[in-house]
Design an enzyme around this catalytic site. Sequence first.
Site, short mmCIF file in Angstrom:
data_model
loop_
_atom_site.label_atom_id
_atom_site.label_comp_id
_atom_site.label_asym_id
_atom_site.label_seq_id
_atom_site.Cartn_x
_atom_site.Cartn_y
_atom_site.Cartn_z
NE ARG A 48 34.82 10.18 41.95
CZ ARG A 48 34.92 10.17 43.18
NH1 ARG A 48 35.16 11.18 43.94
NH2 ARG A 48 34.59 8.85 43.59
CG ASP B 232 31.52 32.10 28.43
OD1 ASP B 232 32.82 31.83 28.02
OD2 ASP B 232 30.78 31.11 28.10
C1 LIG Z 1 30.48 31.01 24.98
C2 LIG Z 1 30.29 29.65 25.35
N1 LIG Z 1 30.45 29.16 26.55
C3 LIG Z 1 30.33 27.99 26.94
C4 LIG Z 1 29.94 26.76 26.09
C5 LIG Z 1 29.81 25.25 26.48
O1 LIG Z 1 31.03 24.73 26.25
P1 LIG Z 1 31.13 23.25 26.07
O2 LIG Z 1 30.35 22.89 24.76
O3 LIG Z 1 32.57 22.84 26.12
O4 LIG Z 1 30.36 22.67 27.07
C6 LIG Z 1 30.11 27.24 24.69
C7 LIG Z 1 29.79 26.22 23.80
O5 LIG Z 1 29.63 26.43 22.44
C8 LIG Z 1 30.02 28.67 24.11
O6 LIG Z 1 30.04 28.92 22.93
#
Ligand SMILES: Cc1ncc(COP(=O)(O)O)c(C=O)c1O
Length: 379
Positions: A46, A170
């Site tokens: 972990r 992101d």
């Molecule tokens: C732009 C974006 N950020 C975050 C995520 C979340 O990721 P996860 O599905 O791996 O939890 C997604 C999922 O589709 C996404 O499209």
Amino acid sequence: MGFSTDAIHVGQEPDPLTGAVVAPIYQTSTYVCESLGKTKGYDYARTTHPNRMALERTVAKLEGGKSAYVFTSGMAAIDAVFRLLRPGNHTVLPRALYGGTFRLASQLLADFGLQFSYVDTSNLDEVEQAIKPSTRMIYVETPSNPTMIVTDLAAVAALARNRNLTLVVDNTFLSPYLQQPIALGAHIVIHSMTKYLNGHSDCIGGAVVLTRSEDAEKVYFLQRAAGAGLAPMDCFLISRGIKTLAVRMDRHDSNGMTVAKFLEAHRKVERVLYPGLSSHPQHELAKRQQRGFGAMITFDLGSLDAARTLLNHLHLCSLAESLGGVEMLISHPASMTHSSMPPEVRKENGITDGMVRLSAGIEDIEDLIADLDQALAKV
Ligand SMILES: Cc1ncc(COP(=O)(O)O)c(C=O)c1O
């Protein structure tokens, strides 16, 4: 070294014990102590393990960060970043946002005292006006899911610096190969590695890439304490996927552009949202801050009926959540990825019932176009 070389070699060195070119999967929960208080660097999986440490080194290098921590999903990574905040702290979020992030903020973190405002992050004035004395973070998703809005990262980064705020980006839709937010001033980058970084639709994972050691210490503590660090097999799969990131992204990029142009020229398609098209309102900005335009394309067929007909008649292209895999995937944001947004919020954000989101794969482009063409003929 160049990007492709780093993707293949950093964190991917041969196994020092055996010389295996590909390091083994350390599928063990625990590590034996040499004597009381003395380990070989690992104690319990972990906390960390060799496959996780290797992947974290690769991802940090590719994004230009100081360190990275990998989690069991993109959402676990995003959750870890928000936990850098304290009750009462405020974050400026984009209105155009992945539905899961919206759900996490509005339905979970808000109950723990975190505050959020939703703005159009492509409009710098709106971002600035939303900043309050309690604001600590600006969070950006560019291009946004599914509306493909592009935010000027250098401009938002300058604003964040002036106001002493943390900028989180992101970078899932483009990957570090096509966009480098840290070079443009971001403090933290997050990824759903489920998408392009892994690229083969066979595991779920997330990453937080950091530039400041004080953030890194907190995120590492959280990974150990809350226990959402990524497992050995999943780390191995993503490390393997990353080796081909550059070649995959080049092909995704060229297939994406061809599909977008095909859709834009088709009479059944009302509107195509793809930053690579000159019709996209932020085409010039995308050209400037991205190395390519990627393979995410959103288009509007004008009605739910038309969207349903298209989705039900595709043969090669799979109707599925997710994106960024080698195979072409298609989804209906209103009823799938963004169903957790109330209809009025979706409307405000320009997510219509006739909208379809496509992730162009790396198949032969003629086959992708032929499949879309025959299904559009049924609309
Ligand atoms: C732009 C974006 N950020 C975050 C995520 C979340 O990721 P996860 O599905 O791996 O939890 C997604 C999922 O589709 C996404 O499209």
